[in-house]
Design an enzyme around this catalytic site. Structure first.
Site, PDB file in Angstrom:
ATOM      1  N   SER A 121      -9.619  -0.406   7.386  1.00 31.98           N
ATOM      2  CA  SER A 121      -9.095  -0.230   6.028  1.00 31.98           C
ATOM      3  C   SER A 121      -8.430  -1.457   5.408  1.00 31.98           C
ATOM      4  CB  SER A 121      -8.093   0.934   6.003  1.00 31.98           C
ATOM      5  OG  SER A 121      -8.783   2.163   6.022  1.00 31.98           O
ATOM      6  N   SER A 128      -9.557   1.923   3.140  1.00 31.66           N
ATOM      7  CA  SER A 128      -8.676   2.670   2.264  1.00 31.66           C
ATOM      8  C   SER A 128      -7.683   1.791   1.518  1.00 31.66           C
ATOM      9  CB  SER A 128      -7.911   3.714   3.087  1.00 31.66           C
ATOM     10  OG  SER A 128      -7.043   3.076   4.007  1.00 31.66           O
ATOM     11  N   LYS A 166       0.852  -1.198   0.000  1.00 35.23           N
ATOM     12  CA  LYS A 166       0.000   0.000   0.000  1.00 35.23           C
ATOM     13  C   LYS A 166       0.883   1.242   0.000  1.00 35.23           C
ATOM     14  CE  LYS A 166      -3.826   2.050   2.713  1.00 35.23           C
ATOM     15  NZ  LYS A 166      -4.661   1.893   3.934  1.00 35.23           N
TER      16      LYS A 166
END
Lengths: 98, 494, 495
Positions: C178, C154, C79
């Site tokens: 997330s 996210s 990420k």
């Protein structure tokens, strides 16, 4: 609750955000609505409750006073939007008008 | 208040905020060097640059130094202390917040005793509100003269550990504020916790000043002013003196009191010898302190505090008392020695012990040693005469082997030549003159000066002085006191 | 042969057996990425060359007989909230576009040490603020199961790349759900470890007291493999726990759940807004466990109603502070200002305000404003301090629940993946996506999202297991057992 445009602008200055009039118009009611939503916390009696700042039950995390390698000047300044040979360059506090 | 020639009773109220840089090798939350004077931006890392993702780790030694300082300042060291973020935007503060301590400082409630500048036989106790740890900011350099429009930022200093010591508004004169700072510096350098060099920024002072004025039967307080940018103790004193006058005149002109005006900041201009109003920020500061979630609280068990207490040793105030009683010297003299720091104290004590006479040692310290240091710009640590050698020299004076004047010659010789007292005495050709030789010399002098003998017999004992000069000429090693006494005895004995 | 890019365990076995090389695997991953990116846009940066070079080194080391790490030759995506010294770190924000970190996050360094082949950085909600990856300044990511829908957020990109078969493993971060919510939306296993279990050094902070890095994979077995590598004490993170990390492989193998007390969060099943299909998935999961011999007990978390409001005070407060560093002074985006702007507020203030206004997106600004408000003089006690106190009550609920149950079972999300654009106009609606997940962050406990079936439309559903602090092993054991008894995790989208 409601937040006036002036309230929002004052907050924006504190947060160093230059909001457009359109942004202020949208943000005010949005923030007010979110604050109304979180307002429900006031229903709870927390008089006797200790605040919880961390989920950890640990204290005293520290390190000995021993030098580690620092970055070089060029590494330190690598991402600077503006720099000279040894320093970050930032706009001055006071402008030409002052 | 003497300096203000007014019909009103005026009291000056002064509180100080002193930032001292702690003498750690590395920064408070990262392990970059804290050394002063390195080229810009050569002592930084992701942590002190505030780069994304970087996290702080406490320097344990900074905690230790803060505890020691707090104990020496008679503070309470609470069992738990924590870290808070103080938030404001400035280019020398790359994270947009300073890690500091808000409601649980590492040191609370202390005091420092100072000698009352108005009466050196009294001490004044200056109460302290707190002392807390925080990280220093970097340096902004703006050189308009050079035509550079941007401000240059050096982050070497950013993250250096500071202890902010806050006094109560308890000082009543500029001289008292200065005395406080001198005593604080003495204590901190004695402890080795800080260099306290104002020029290098390792000690910084902000002074909060206002006046309490008796007028029309009520006491009026003038608006509080925080004075910044003072770069020496002398400057602090002068800035406060200036501010006292300015506030009084301002009050006479405007009648403004503390209720009419929020605290304002004024800078000290050393060249102009005046304080000047600094630009007000366009918003009132709201630092939005909150506990730093990247750091855990610090718990300090009693045993740790006690261990730190045990390492403090004798503090300057106690040393002053001890020197007075142990060596039978005056308060003022003890003060002078102690104020020069640990090396001077050690020098004095060795000299006094060796000489076997504290007062004599003290007198020589105050005059001969300190004058030589000043003239040659030496430190006591590198003074050419070891304390033990000076002590031996003074012992000879004490034993009557040398008079003070000859001893000074020896001292001077020792200063200029790498030799001890014995060597100097020998090199100067000073030899002990035995009693028989002195008697022969005196007899010769008395015979040659019947007039003097007459005068002495007539009660004018001081006439003998003429003979002492002659004796010196005939034998430079003759002790004048001995010559005098022998002559007088011979005259009495007829 | 076809290369099983959906299983790290299988790829390790095939390499060990000499049937596949790291370069072959990596090339396959890069090819697959190239094929799916046009549809899902899950990467903010692709590191093809570096990945091949890393794979070549693994192959050389293997043929030289050198010791290899536990993830040798496995393609992993990271990420874009984790710092990497050889790839940009943008947090999907214009503020950090093109920013290069001079250092690797501790978890990234551990990945490299373990022999993982980093194939790129994945898209996310800007600074991890969002639940759909739509607040990204780097474009919108599609869900591989239905590219017109969100992969969640996210960590939407990190979920999408695994679900798209680009690579078997990815690292996400979880501040309020997330990792778990995108895992549920993409039919993956995603775990948020105990707060402090995994180092946050180099994880760009959103809300420091809640953030935690965790693994995403198809199976519990693969997720455990990645968790093993990233877990453990880090002296560079003061909030990292100095606790030994168990060998999770033994928990993957031990799938007997007889006697395991599974606490069912009944209240959550009656929660307004919970879609019937999600409810059904949870009930089915209960049945699976019951039939395997687990003991089902009803538990309640009395303050769960206050999770989201508590979270939406604490997280924005911390975020408003953490994001103060992005001011255009030392790195990141700096706006150009006009002479008039310079004259009006002074060049510095004008630069700050304009850089932050232009560099941040609407959601980030909203949360900065919210946090600034809640921390400001006069409001601190009513909002921030109040939320910290409620946080303790919430933690107390979990402590009480874990006295009755070994793990807690409930929903991850109120619904399956929603359509892109569906909730972007209503921030509060988006915040309510975190309804079931923020509790674990507030309490600091580990939680895992497991694939639990599909809607009638074929969209993935998930269930969540939560365990007491440091009991990741319990989640792995219970999760692996569930996957032994079900096949949801074996379904693949047709992309």
């Amino acid at each position: 609750m409601s937040l006036s445009g002036a309230d929002v602008r004052k907050l924006a200055l504190l947060a160093r955000l230059e909001l457009s009039d359109a942004e202020v118009a949208v943000l005010g009611p949005q923030l007010a609505r979110i604050l109304d939503f979180v307002e429900q916390l006031s229903e709870l009696d927390t008089e006797e409750v200790e605040p919880m700042t961390t989920a950890l039950d640990v204290v005293n995390r520290w390190a000995p006073d021993k030098l580690h390698r620092s970055l070089t000047v060029d590494e330190a300044l690598a991402a600077a939007p503006r720099r000279d040979e040894s320093c970050f360059l930032v706009p001055p506090v006071l402008g030409p008008a002052h | 208040m003497s300096r203000l020639d007014t019909e009103h009773q005026v009291e000056t109220i002064i509180g100080l905020e002193v930032h001292v840089q702690l003498r750690t090798q590395t920064k408070l939350f990262c392990r970059c060097s804290t050394e002063f004077g390195a080229p810009p931006n050569t002592q930084t890392c992701p942590v002190c640059l505030g780069l994304p993702g970087a996290l702080p780790v406490i320097n344990e030694h900074a905690i230790e130094l803060a505890i020691r300082t707090g104990l020496a300042l008679n503070c309470e060291i609470p069992p738990l202390t924590k870290w808070d973020r103080k938030q404001y935007f400035y280019p020398d503060l790359p994270k947009g917040y300073q890690i500091s301590q808000f409601d649980l400082p590492i040191c609370a409630d202390g005091f420092l005793e100072i000698t009352d500048p108005a009466d050196d036989t009294h001490t004044r106790r200056i109460p302290l509100v707190r002392a807390h740890l925080e990280e220093d900011a970097g340096k902004s350099m703006h050189d308009e003269a050079a035509g550079i429009s941007d401000t240059r930022i050096d982050l070497n200093r950013c993250g250096t550990p500071l202890l902010e010591i806050v006094t109560q508004p308890a000082m009543r004169s500029a001289a008292e504020a200065r005395a406080f700072l001198s005593e604080l510096k003495l204590l901190l350098t004695h402890l080795g916790v800080s260099d306290c060099e104002m020029q290098e920024g390792s000690l910084r002072v902000d002074a909060n000043v206002n006046l309490h004025i008796e007028a029309d039967g009520k006491e009026i307080a003038t608006p509080i002013v925080e004075i910044k940018n003072m770069n020496s103790f002398r400057a602090v004193e002068r800035a406060i003196e200036y501010e006292v006058r300015r506030q009084y005149i301002d009050w006479e002109d405007t009648g403004e009191t503390i209720e009419d005006r929020a605290k304002q900041t004024r800078g000290w201009d050393d060249a102009a010898e005046a304080t000047f109003a600094q630009r007000e920020k366009e918003e009132s500061a709201d630092y939005r302190y909150f506990p730093d979630p990247d750091l855990l609280p610090v718990r300090l068990p009693r045993e740790r505090i006690e261990a730190a207490q045990a390492t403090l040793g004798e503090l300057p105030a106690a040393t002053r008392q001890r020197l007075q009683s142990q060596y039978d010297i005056k308060a003022y003299d003890a003060d002078v020695i102690v104020n020069q720091g640990p090396a001077m104290i050690a020098y004095f004590e060795t000299t006094a012990e060796t000489a076997g006479d504290g007062r004599r040692a003290s007198a020589w310290m105050q005059q001969d040693v300190m004058r030589s240091l000043k003239e040659s710009d030496w430190e006591i640590g590198t003074f050419p005469i070891p304390a033990i050698d000076l002590g031996r020299l003074l012992r000879k004076v004490d034993a009557g082997e040398l008079d003070n004047a000859r001893a000074r010659d020896v001292f001077q010789y020792m200063l200029e030549n790498d030799t001890d007292a014995e060597g100097a005495i020998e090199a100067l050709g000073i030899v002990a003159v035995d009693a028989g030789e002195i008697e022969a010399l005196c007899r010769e002098l008395l015979e040659a000066n019947p007039k003097v003998v007459e005068q002495v017999r007539g009660g004018k004992e001081q006439a003998i002085g003429a003979l002492i000069g002659q004796a010196k000429k005939k034998n430079p090693n003759a002790n004048p006191q001995q010559v005098k006494e022998t002559c007088l005895r011979m005259i009495r004995e007829g | 042969m076809s290369i099983p890019l959906d299983s790290a365990t299988e790829l390790l076995r095939l390499q060990a057996a000499g049937e596949l090389s790291a370069v072959q695997i990596t090339q396959a991953a890069l090819d697959r990425i190239a094929a799916t990116e046009p549809q899902i846009s899950a990467f903010t940066h692709r590191a093809d060359e570096a990945a091949i070079a890393a794979a070549e080194k693994i192959d050389r080391d293997r043929s030289a007989g050198l010791p290899l790490g536990p993830l040798a030759g496995i393609p992993v995506a990271v990420k874009d909230v984790l710092c990497t010294r050889d790839m940009p770190t943008t947090c999907s924000s214009k503020m950090l576009a093109g920013y290069h970190s001079p250092y690797d996050a501790t978890v990234v360094a551990r990945l490299r040490q373990a022999g993982a082949v980093l194939v790129g950085k994945t898209n996310m909600d800007e600074f991890a603020m969002g639940a759909s990856t739509e607040t990204s300044a780097m474009g919108v990511t599609g869900n591989p199961w239905d590219p017109s829908r969100t992969p969640g957020g996210s960590s939407g990109g990190a979920a999408a790349v695994v679900a798209a078969g680009n690579c078997p493993l990815s690292l996400g971060s979880d501040t309020g759900g997330s990792i778990r919510q995108p895992a549920a939306f993409c039919s993956l296993t995603g775990m948020k470890p105990t707060y402090g279990r995994v180092s946050r050094y180099g994880l760009v902070a959103f809300a420091s007291s809640l953030d935690q890095v965790g693994p995403m994979a198809w199976t519990v077995e693969d997720a455990a493999l990645l968790l093993q590598v990233i877990s453990g004490f880090d002296p560079a993170d003061s909030t990292s726990l100095d606790e030994s990390v168990p060998n999770f492989a033994s928990d993957v193998a031990a799938t007997d759940v007889r006697g395991l007390r599974i606490g069912v969060l009944r209240d959550s099943l009656d929660q307004e807004g919970l879609e019937p299909e999600v409810r059904r998935a949870v009930l089915e999961a209960i049945d699976v466990y019951r039939s395997a011999g687990a003991e089902i007990v009803d538990v309640s978390l009395p303050h769960s109603h206050y999770w989201v409001p508590t979270y939406y005070v604490i997280a924005p407060c911390e975020a408003s502070s953490n994001l103060s560093r992005y001011d255009g002074a030392h790195y990141g985006y700096r706006a150009a200002i006009s002479d008039a702007e310079a004259a009006e507020r002074g060049p510095l203030l004008a630069t700050y305000c304009k850089s932050r206004d232009e560099g941040f997106g609407a959601e980030v600004k909203r949360r900065i404003m919210l946090g600034t408000y809640a921390l400001s003089t006069g409001y601190y006690d009513a909002y921030y301090l109040k939320a910290l106190k409620v946080r303790r009550l919430i933690r107390g609920d979990f402590d009480a629940a874990f006295a009755q149950a070994d793990v807690l079972l409930g929903p991850v999300t109120p619904s399956a993946a929603f359509r892109l654009g569906e909730k972007t106009d209503d921030p509060l609606q988006m915040y309510l996506c975190d309804l079931f997940t923020v509790g674990a962050n507030l309490a600091g406990i580990p939680a895992v999202s497991l694939p639990a079936g599909f809607t009638a439309e074929g969209l993935p559903l998930g269930v969540q297991l939560q365990a007491p602090p440091l009991q990741e092993a319990r989640l792995i054991r219970a999760g692996a057992a569930f996957q032994k008894l079900t096949t949801h995790h074996a379904q693949r989208p047709t992309l």
